[in-house]
Motif scaffolding. Sequence first.
Motif, short mmCIF file in Angstrom:
data_model
loop_
_atom_site.label_atom_id
_atom_site.label_comp_id
_atom_site.label_asym_id
_atom_site.label_seq_id
_atom_site.Cartn_x
_atom_site.Cartn_y
_atom_site.Cartn_z
N GLU A 1 20.63 33.64 13.76
CA GLU A 1 20.26 32.29 14.30
C GLU A 1 19.52 31.43 13.39
OE1 GLU A 1 21.08 31.61 17.36
OE2 GLU A 1 21.34 33.51 18.50
N LEU B 1 21.77 29.64 11.24
CA LEU B 1 22.82 28.46 12.06
C LEU B 1 21.88 27.31 12.25
CD1 LEU B 1 25.56 29.07 13.08
CD2 LEU B 1 24.42 29.80 15.34
N GLU C 1 21.82 25.62 8.95
CA GLU C 1 22.99 24.83 8.64
C GLU C 1 23.29 23.83 9.38
OE1 GLU C 1 25.04 25.87 6.33
OE2 GLU C 1 23.96 27.56 5.69
N GLU D 1 23.33 19.85 7.85
CA GLU D 1 24.24 19.09 8.00
C GLU D 1 23.61 17.75 9.04
OE1 GLU D 1 27.33 20.57 10.40
OE2 GLU D 1 27.89 22.14 8.75
N LYS E 1 20.22 27.49 23.86
CA LYS E 1 21.08 27.44 22.69
C LYS E 1 22.38 27.38 23.17
CE LYS E 1 17.95 30.31 20.01
NZ LYS E 1 17.66 31.79 19.60
N PRO E 2 23.16 26.20 22.67
CA PRO E 2 24.40 26.07 23.36
C PRO E 2 25.34 27.14 22.58
CG PRO E 2 23.81 23.95 22.30
CD PRO E 2 22.67 25.15 21.98
N ASP E 3 26.62 27.32 23.39
CA ASP E 3 27.30 28.39 22.76
C ASP E 3 28.39 28.05 21.73
OD1 ASP E 3 26.57 30.12 25.03
OD2 ASP E 3 28.08 29.47 26.53
N GLN E 4 28.55 26.80 21.66
CA GLN E 4 29.67 26.47 20.55
C GLN E 4 28.78 25.76 19.49
OE1 GLN E 4 32.43 27.00 20.83
NE2 GLN E 4 32.88 27.23 23.02
N TYR E 5 29.23 26.02 18.29
CA TYR E 5 28.29 25.38 17.10
C TYR E 5 28.39 24.03 16.90
CZ TYR E 5 27.03 23.93 12.44
OH TYR E 5 26.30 23.49 11.20
N ASP E 6 29.47 23.25 17.24
CA ASP E 6 29.32 21.83 17.39
C ASP E 6 28.20 21.53 18.34
OD1 ASP E 6 31.31 21.72 15.48
OD2 ASP E 6 33.05 21.61 16.88
N PHE F 1 25.69 22.92 19.21
CA PHE F 1 24.28 23.42 18.64
C PHE F 1 24.08 22.20 17.56
CE2 PHE F 1 21.76 25.89 15.93
CZ PHE F 1 20.72 26.26 16.61
N ARG G 1 27.62 34.22 20.47
CA ARG G 1 27.41 32.63 20.11
C ARG G 1 27.40 32.65 18.35
NH1 ARG G 1 22.51 31.43 19.74
NH2 ARG G 1 22.80 29.48 18.82
N GLN G 2 27.05 33.77 17.77
CA GLN G 2 26.89 33.52 16.55
C GLN G 2 28.55 34.05 15.84
OE1 GLN G 2 24.46 37.24 15.40
NE2 GLN G 2 22.55 36.12 16.50
N SER H 1 31.26 32.99 17.27
CA SER H 1 31.94 31.80 17.14
C SER H 1 31.63 30.63 16.65
CB SER H 1 32.31 31.38 18.73
OG SER H 1 31.19 30.87 19.30
N SER H 2 30.14 30.76 16.55
CA SER H 2 29.67 29.50 15.54
C SER H 2 29.73 29.73 14.07
CB SER H 2 28.08 29.81 15.94
OG SER H 2 27.67 29.22 17.13
N TYR H 3 29.72 30.81 13.58
CA TYR H 3 29.91 31.31 12.09
C TYR H 3 31.44 31.07 11.95
CZ TYR H 3 25.12 32.23 10.94
OH TYR H 3 23.69 32.29 10.90
N THR I 1 33.31 28.98 13.53
CA THR I 1 33.64 27.61 13.43
C THR I 1 33.14 26.97 12.07
OG1 THR I 1 33.05 27.42 15.62
CG2 THR I 1 33.12 25.43 14.76
N LEU I 2 31.89 27.39 11.57
CA LEU I 2 31.33 27.07 10.41
C LEU I 2 32.30 27.25 9.09
CD1 LEU I 2 27.67 27.66 10.01
CD2 LEU I 2 28.54 25.43 9.72
N HIS J 1 35.13 24.79 9.33
CA HIS J 1 34.81 23.70 9.02
C HIS J 1 34.58 23.63 7.46
CE1 HIS J 1 33.05 22.17 12.96
NE2 HIS J 1 34.25 22.57 12.99
N ARG J 2 33.87 24.70 6.80
CA ARG J 2 33.46 24.45 5.51
C ARG J 2 34.64 24.84 4.43
NH1 ARG J 2 27.67 25.62 5.23
NH2 ARG J 2 26.84 24.07 6.64
N ARG K 1 32.89 35.22 26.60
CA ARG K 1 31.59 34.62 27.30
C ARG K 1 31.91 34.26 28.50
NH1 ARG K 1 30.57 31.31 23.22
NH2 ARG K 1 32.02 29.77 23.96
#
Lengths: 146, 374
Positions: free
Chosen positions: A17, A20, A23, A27, A119-124, A126, B164-165, B167-169, B171-172, B175-176, B200
């Motif tokens: 976390e 994340l 990061e 950004e 905390k939002p579920d999606q990275y975008d 977040f 979350r971790q 799907s977020s990682y 996604t990262l 992207h990267r 989820r």
Amino acid sequence: MSETTPTVLLVEDNPAERRLFLEAANETGLGEVVVATDGCEALDSVRKQGDESDDAADLPELILLDLGLPKKDGHAVLEELKSSPTSRKRVPVLVLSNSNAQSDIDTAYDLGANAYLTKPDQYDDFRSLVEKIEDFWLTEIEQPSH
Amino acid sequence: MTRWERLITVVGGLFVALAGGQAILGVAAGKPYIALLIDFVLVAAPGVVILYGAHRLRRAGLPAELHPRIAGWCLGGTGVMLGVVVLLTLNPTGSVDRPLRAGWIAAAVGGVGGLAIGLNEARAITQARQAERARVTAELAEQRNRHLKELTTVVSHDLRGPLRQISSYLTLLEHRYQDDLDEDAREFVQYAVEGADRTRRILDDLLTLAQQGKFVDDPKPVPLPVVIDGAWATVDSPEADLEAHVDETLIMADSDRVQQLLENLFRNAVEHGGPDVRVRVGLLPDGFYVGDDGPGISAEQRDRVFKAGFTTADDGTGFGLAIVHRVAEAHDWEVTVTDGPSHGTRVEISGVDVREPDGGRPAVVRDHAASAPD
């Protein structure tokens, strides 16, 4: 407000976390992020900056606080910060948690949290939240004196 | 037959036999028939009632452990009345004409009275026990619901972070390193993100399902058009079309939960009927319906659609209609799936306390809504 780069204290025990957030902060150009990995470390960090060195300007502009923390949980940290007789109590504290349980939210506000964010579920999403935090809490609002 | 039932039967039979014996002896002694008949009825009738009471004891559904109490009351009544007559007979200032005859009559009547008291007491005890059992059962069910809700909440929240971790990682990563990933790698990442998202959604639905168990014991008047609008606003399908023919009707319900029910029905319609589905909400004499012009639900599947985990959609969670069913149950409503008048699915919610906008009057059937095609 400090004229240097705003400092954000991130209190988060989970390394994934933390990374994340860092990061997303990187950004969005959030500023300098100081990390504490448990409740005691968070309080020590603020205490050192706010009291012992007597250099109030070193206090962070913003504290982002997780609730589930080892040693001292987020609610206890919040309580100690907000009941402090020093200027530490003025530092805005945003709770950033996985929990959206109403009892957690109410307790956090009762203890003086300035905002409660899930905390939002999606990275975008977040990343977008981190951006909003920066725009509002570090740019838009008038900062208290320390 | 328990021995206590037998005892009561013996007491009743004894009075009948005694009445008969007295009558025979009286005839032999030349006593007037009318006097003999009255004496016979005064002793035999209570005896017959006691016999009938003993016969009914088991059929009345009274538990066997209460039979001794009932027999005790019957014998007690007999004894008390017999005692009264004995005392009156022994009282030097008074006198009882033919004390033996008076004693039998009083004992028989006392036996019936005692039996009646015993039966009533046993019924009261049985009802109190049943009420207590029902209370304990309801309490246990409530406790189970609470524990299930707590467990689901904890599991749901604890799993949300790792998901979350993931799907977020991913996604990262996408992207990267987009330029470094070939088409296969991008597809793999996409499937992994979709899997995490679906997990989820399942967790969210599971949590919602667990939260719907509590019975709605304080329903309030809820404007149906308002909850319909609120629920439709959550539907992420701009091409879908909603027609609501419900006027300003109020229903007695828990507002949040009835909106949840409608949200799930609307989402289900979009999931199965496609993004341009046409959804219609209308009134029934004792409820409302949500219909769509989608492919409908086959007769074989109708019994299963409300079961948790059942889905025919690729990305469905299988909890949508289970939540609908749970919300309806909590309101003591009925949910049925039928065909729409022409085609599509129509889910009917009945047993609803529907009110007119002025609050008090029961709803009347609106012909246009109840008979309108979906």
